[in-house]
Design an enzyme around this catalytic site. Structure first.
Site, PDB file in Angstrom:
ATOM      1  N   ARG A  92       2.620  45.073  24.205  1.00 23.32           N
ATOM      2  CA  ARG A  92       1.749  44.939  25.447  1.00 23.32           C
ATOM      3  C   ARG A  92       0.563  43.701  25.291  1.00 23.32           C
ATOM      4  NH1 ARG A  92      -3.502  46.054  23.853  1.00 23.32           N
ATOM      5  NH2 ARG A  92      -3.722  47.642  22.459  1.00 23.32           N
ATOM      6  N   GLY A  94      -3.040  42.126  25.287  1.00 16.50           N
ATOM      7  CA  GLY A  94      -4.403  42.695  24.868  1.00 16.50           C
ATOM      8  C   GLY A  94      -4.818  42.997  23.319  1.00 16.50           C
ATOM      9  N   THR A  97      -7.475  48.702  20.630  1.00 18.95           N
ATOM     10  CA  THR A  97      -8.029  49.925  21.409  1.00 18.95           C
ATOM     11  C   THR A  97      -7.762  50.873  20.767  1.00 18.95           C
ATOM     12  OG1 THR A  97      -8.556  50.718  23.589  1.00 18.95           O
ATOM     13  CG2 THR A  97      -6.266  50.432  23.053  1.00 18.95           C
ATOM     14  N   GLY A 172       0.339  50.857  29.931  1.00 17.54           N
ATOM     15  CA  GLY A 172      -0.477  51.003  31.190  1.00 17.54           C
ATOM     16  C   GLY A 172      -2.015  51.154  31.007  1.00 17.54           C
ATOM     17  N   PHE A 173      -2.629  52.239  31.135  1.00 17.13           N
ATOM     18  CA  PHE A 173      -4.036  52.555  31.316  1.00 17.13           C
ATOM     19  C   PHE A 173      -4.370  53.645  30.535  1.00 17.13           C
ATOM     20  CE2 PHE A 173      -2.898  55.102  35.007  1.00 17.13           C
ATOM     21  CZ  PHE A 173      -3.370  56.293  34.837  1.00 17.13           C
ATOM     22  N   ALA A 174      -5.407  53.603  29.883  1.00 12.84           N
ATOM     23  CA  ALA A 174      -6.296  54.686  29.060  1.00 12.84           C
ATOM     24  C   ALA A 174      -7.766  54.986  29.766  1.00 12.84           C
ATOM     25  CB  ALA A 174      -6.382  54.329  27.592  1.00 12.84           C
ATOM     26  N   CYS A 190     -10.941  45.849  22.708  1.00 11.54           N
ATOM     27  CA  CYS A 190     -10.131  44.809  23.370  1.00 11.54           C
ATOM     28  C   CYS A 190     -11.010  43.569  23.046  1.00 11.54           C
ATOM     29  CB  CYS A 190     -10.277  45.142  24.893  1.00 11.54           C
ATOM     30  SG  CYS A 190      -9.694  46.749  25.482  1.00 11.54           S
TER      31      CYS A 190
END
Length: 238
Positions: A92, A94, A97, A172-174, A190
């Site tokens: 991914r 970034g 995290t 995707g997202f957290a 990040c």
């Protein structure tokens, strides 16, 4: 139209026979990162080989884990040897995290060939989805210029990092819903120094569970997927 969460623990994805079927949501409960990654890769491979399979969003909660994207800059891990939980480097974007209990993880697996092959539009769609979701809790969230994720003033409430294989998305997202945010203190989240992490619970003072948040996200994603898709996926004709 979406499919009820409690019917979607099976591996098989439905095919798109009905043009109203825009996306499928699968609630997986709590799941370790390695198993969730393997499931994503399996579904991505299935969708690449069979474009009649519906787009899907995996919703889940992870056991504690740290991840970082495909970047040569590892400084956000602060060395990494001190980390108290497992660590994965993945495909991914970034930097480092943390994922763990109290976060709603969303892994949309979407064929961007039905969305104009526009990755930036897809990222903006995820951000807009999260901002609208948080507005349901009377949290005024927003984007920040030049930074990924979703923010409440100077506090980060959701992280976003995606991967794409042959125009099929993964990761995707957290979204921080509740629980302990202290594990973020072991890294530079990040890659942003001195960032303050927050959650729905912290911002509202209300008790919100991850399963309840998943049910709300399932409904909203089904309503908003049309903002991303140009048309519902059509079977491939040879």
């Amino acid at each position: 139209m979406s499919v009820e969460l409690d019917h979607l623990r099976r591996d098989a994805l439905p095919r798109v026979h009905d043009s109203r079927l825009r996306i499928v949501t699968r609630w997986l409960g709590r799941m370790n990162f390695a198993d969730a990654l393997a499931l994503q890769e399996k579904i991505v491979a299935q969708k690449r080989s069979d474009p009649t399979l519906a787009d899907t969003i995996l919703l889940l909660e992870h056991d504690p884990v740290y991840t970082i994207g495909r970047t040569p800059d590892q400084t956000s891990l602060r060395g990494g040897s001190h980390l108290p939980h497992p660590f994965f480097q993945i495909n991914r974007g970034g930097k480092a995290t943390y994922h763990g209990p109290g976060q709603l993880i969303g892994y949309p697996i979407v064929d961007l060939r039905n969305c104009g092959q526009d990755l930036h539009k897809y990222l903006r769609w995820i951000e807009a989805l999260l901002i609208e979701f948080l507005a349901g809790f009377e949290i005024e969230a927003q984007r920040r210029e030049g930074l990924t994720g979703v923010w409440v003033e100077e506090r980060k409430i959701a992280s976003i990092g995606v991967g794409v294989r042959h125009w099929v998305t993964m990761h995707g997202f957290a979204l921080n819903v509740c629980g302990d945010l202290s594990p973020f203190g072991q890294i530079t989240p990040c890659g942003i120094s001195n960032v303050a992490m927050t959650s729905i619970e912290t911002e509202t003072g209300k008790d919100v569970t991850v399963p309840a948040a998943a049910m709300m996200m399932e409904k909203l994603a089904a309503q908003r997927i049309g903002h991303l898709q140009i048309t519902a996926p059509e079977p491939l004709r040879l």
